[in-house]
Design a protein around this motif. Structure first.
Motif, PDB file in Angstrom:
ATOM      1  N   ILE A  43      11.904   7.401   1.156  1.00  0.00           N
ATOM      2  CA  ILE A  43      11.345   6.235   0.014  1.00  0.00           C
ATOM      3  C   ILE A  43      10.417   6.329  -0.665  1.00  0.00           C
ATOM      4  O   ILE A  43       9.580   7.148   0.149  1.00  0.00           O
ATOM      5  CB  ILE A  43      10.719   5.009   1.178  1.00  0.00           C
ATOM      6  CG1 ILE A  43      12.366   4.392   1.399  1.00  0.00           C
ATOM      7  CG2 ILE A  43      10.552   3.880   0.279  1.00  0.00           C
ATOM      8  CD1 ILE A  43      13.100   3.649   0.701  1.00  0.00           C
ATOM      9  N   ASN A  44       9.764   6.555  -1.780  1.00  0.00           N
ATOM     10  CA  ASN A  44       8.674   6.608  -2.503  1.00  0.00           C
ATOM     11  C   ASN A  44       7.709   5.569  -2.464  1.00  0.00           C
ATOM     12  O   ASN A  44       8.172   4.759  -3.408  1.00  0.00           O
ATOM     13  CB  ASN A  44       9.398   7.009  -3.663  1.00  0.00           C
ATOM     14  CG  ASN A  44      10.125   8.194  -4.254  1.00  0.00           C
ATOM     15  OD1 ASN A  44       9.429   9.186  -3.977  1.00  0.00           O
ATOM     16  ND2 ASN A  44      11.086   8.247  -5.521  1.00  0.00           N
ATOM     17  N   HIS A  45       6.965   5.533  -1.889  1.00  0.00           N
ATOM     18  CA  HIS A  45       6.005   4.494  -1.068  1.00  0.00           C
ATOM     19  C   HIS A  45       4.647   4.824  -2.370  1.00  0.00           C
ATOM     20  O   HIS A  45       4.412   5.335  -3.063  1.00  0.00           O
ATOM     21  CB  HIS A  45       5.609   4.708  -0.216  1.00  0.00           C
ATOM     22  CG  HIS A  45       6.250   5.202   1.498  1.00  0.00           C
ATOM     23  ND1 HIS A  45       6.816   3.938   1.598  1.00  0.00           N
ATOM     24  CD2 HIS A  45       6.967   6.029   2.046  1.00  0.00           C
ATOM     25  CE1 HIS A  45       8.053   4.304   2.540  1.00  0.00           C
ATOM     26  NE2 HIS A  45       7.405   5.700   2.779  1.00  0.00           N
ATOM     27  N   SER A  46       4.603   3.195  -2.627  1.00  0.00           N
ATOM     28  CA  SER A  46       3.338   2.636  -3.178  1.00  0.00           C
ATOM     29  C   SER A  46       3.093   1.862  -3.374  1.00  0.00           C
ATOM     30  O   SER A  46       2.972   0.664  -2.010  1.00  0.00           O
ATOM     31  CB  SER A  46       4.069   2.592  -5.158  1.00  0.00           C
ATOM     32  OG  SER A  46       3.113   2.416  -5.814  1.00  0.00           O
ATOM     33  N   ALA A  47       1.300   1.174  -3.792  1.00  0.00           N
ATOM     34  CA  ALA A  47       1.001   0.250  -3.710  1.00  0.00           C
ATOM     35  C   ALA A  47       0.630  -0.237  -4.955  1.00  0.00           C
ATOM     36  O   ALA A  47       0.102   0.111  -5.291  1.00  0.00           O
ATOM     37  CB  ALA A  47       0.097   0.353  -2.339  1.00  0.00           C
ATOM     38  N   CYS A  48       0.277  -1.827  -4.310  1.00  0.00           N
ATOM     39  CA  CYS A  48      -0.033  -2.543  -5.849  1.00  0.00           C
ATOM     40  C   CYS A  48      -1.717  -2.644  -5.640  1.00  0.00           C
ATOM     41  O   CYS A  48      -2.243  -3.212  -4.714  1.00  0.00           O
ATOM     42  CB  CYS A  48       0.537  -4.127  -5.893  1.00  0.00           C
ATOM     43  SG  CYS A  48       2.017  -4.098  -6.133  1.00  0.00           S
ATOM     44  N   ARG A  49      -2.241  -2.591  -6.629  1.00  0.00           N
ATOM     45  CA  ARG A  49      -3.923  -2.167  -6.829  1.00  0.00           C
ATOM     46  C   ARG A  49      -4.524  -3.441  -7.129  1.00  0.00           C
ATOM     47  O   ARG A  49      -5.427  -3.477  -6.199  1.00  0.00           O
ATOM     48  CB  ARG A  49      -4.051  -1.826  -8.541  1.00  0.00           C
ATOM     49  CG  ARG A  49      -5.642  -1.892  -8.290  1.00  0.00           C
ATOM     50  CD  ARG A  49      -6.213  -0.113  -7.906  1.00  0.00           C
ATOM     51  NE  ARG A  49      -7.940  -0.630  -8.057  1.00  0.00           N
ATOM     52  CZ  ARG A  49      -8.912  -1.092  -7.353  1.00  0.00           C
ATOM     53  NH1 ARG A  49      -7.984  -0.974  -5.957  1.00  0.00           N
ATOM     54  NH2 ARG A  49     -10.449  -0.861  -7.150  1.00  0.00           N
ATOM     55  N   TRP A  50      -3.972  -4.565  -7.278  1.00  0.00           N
ATOM     56  CA  TRP A  50      -4.067  -6.092  -7.315  1.00  0.00           C
ATOM     57  C   TRP A  50      -5.196  -6.367  -5.722  1.00  0.00           C
ATOM     58  O   TRP A  50      -5.804  -7.066  -5.144  1.00  0.00           O
ATOM     59  CB  TRP A  50      -4.040  -6.409  -7.961  1.00  0.00           C
ATOM     60  CG  TRP A  50      -2.595  -7.659  -7.832  1.00  0.00           C
ATOM     61  CD1 TRP A  50      -1.251  -6.870  -8.012  1.00  0.00           C
ATOM     62  CD2 TRP A  50      -2.651  -8.891  -6.554  1.00  0.00           C
ATOM     63  NE1 TRP A  50      -0.350  -7.859  -6.585  1.00  0.00           N
ATOM     64  CE2 TRP A  50      -1.178  -8.513  -6.101  1.00  0.00           C
ATOM     65  CE3 TRP A  50      -3.655  -9.985  -5.779  1.00  0.00           C
ATOM     66  CZ2 TRP A  50      -0.656  -9.975  -5.344  1.00  0.00           C
ATOM     67  CZ3 TRP A  50      -3.290 -10.564  -5.113  1.00  0.00           C
ATOM     68  CH2 TRP A  50      -1.400 -10.511  -4.700  1.00  0.00           C
ATOM     69  N   CYS A  51      -3.910  -5.050  -4.889  1.00  0.00           N
ATOM     70  CA  CYS A  51      -4.059  -6.218  -3.393  1.00  0.00           C
ATOM     71  C   CYS A  51      -4.911  -5.618  -3.310  1.00  0.00           C
ATOM     72  O   CYS A  51      -5.727  -5.968  -1.536  1.00  0.00           O
ATOM     73  CB  CYS A  51      -2.471  -5.818  -2.616  1.00  0.00           C
ATOM     74  SG  CYS A  51      -1.213  -6.761  -3.960  1.00  0.00           S
TER      75      CYS A  51
END
Length: 294
Positions: free
Chosen positions: A45-53
């Motif tokens: 899995i290519n893991h990312s995260a949403c900035r606004w959180c």
């Protein structure tokens, strides 16, 4: 804390500016210090995260510590912050900044002139920076039928497809629930978005399948992922109910969902878009990355 992305994004800049060397910043530094180095992930899995959180964490800190946790991308970041991502070797996995907002979108012709201008300016910037995905929204129905919404979206988006195709940029329309968080939003079912993809007929227009939103509005998450995966370019997570951690406190079993995504041959990013309830937000992010690392 509010889980409303519209309010959160507006507060990111102001919230970051308000940080000082005292209080809040001290707590953030403590979180960063306590974050352990990433243990080996499986690499499927290519893991990312949403900035606004993580709006109360400076982007530099989020990038540095997120990289240790196994992140390879950050979602919903615009051009002014791309250099920071590149500094830490992170990809802008879902670019933003061309949209008007979440409610005024391509399904209404009165917004087309503004949207076409803004997306025409942003698409080359995304490509020049080496990125691919650029978010867009259907907008609210405002009494439009499915057919009218589709036709208006096609009329607007088809004017951008040649430019997107030239620059190898994909416009990605997010599916949002209209039951709870985004009342009256039109692209609130996977089949609706898939039909729009078919009508446009371009590989440079796809869907952002938000697991949280689609669980609320239609359920059958794994079935819909398998049925509509050719039209999906990106995924967001979130615990149901509440859009908090994706652990045992909520109703979805994310390892099974991730395995279903992998069986479709998906090679893109999965971005964490839950709003942490834990005081140590980075530890919470680490836990949720590991839950999705199948």
């Amino acid at each position: 804390m509010s889980t409303d992305r519209r309010s959160a994004i507006k507060n990111i800049v102001a919230g970051t500016a308000a940080l000082s060397a005292t209080g809040m910043l001290g707590n953030i530094n403590a979180m960063a210090t306590s974050t352990e180095q990433n243990t080996a992930l499986k690499g499927n899995i290519n893991h990312s995260a949403c900035r606004w959180c993580y709006q109360d964490i400076p982007l530099e800190t989020l990038c540095a510590e997120g990289k240790k946790l196994g992140l390879t991308g950050i979602d919903l970041v615009g051009p002014r912050e791309w250099d920071t991502l590149k500094k830490y070797g992170l990809h802008s996995s879902m670019c933003n900044g061309a949209e008007i907002n979440l409610v005024d979108g391509f399904n209404d012709k009165k917004f087309h002139a503004t949207l076409i201008k803004q997306y025409s300016e942003m698409i080359p910037l995304v490509a020049k920076a080496g990125y691919t995905n650029l978010i867009c929204f259907s907008g609210n129905k405002r009494n439009k039928s499915d057919e009218e919404g589709w036709q208006n979206c096609v009329d607007g988006l088809k004017q951008l497809m040649p430019l997107a195709e030239k620059h190898k940029v994909v416009l990605v329309m997010e599916l949002l629930n209209s039951k709870l968080n985004h009342k009256d939003y039109q692209a609130d079912r996977t089949w609706w978005g898939a039909e729009l993809c078919k009508k446009l007929g371009s590989e440079n227009f796809k869907l952002l399948y938000d697991i949280y939103h689609m669980q609320i509005d239609e359920g059958d998450v794994i079935t819909n992922i398998k049925d509509f995966h050719p039209y999906i370019a990106h995924y967001h997570t979130g615990g149901v109910p509440g859009r908090h951690e994706i652990d045992e406190t909520q109703e979805l079993f994310y390892p099974a969902i991730m395995r279903a995504i992998l069986t479709t041959g998906y090679k893109g990013f999965v971005a964490q878009e839950f709003v942490p309830t834990a005081k140590d937000k980075l530890s919470s992010l680490k836990k949720c990355i590991q839950i999705c690392d199948v």
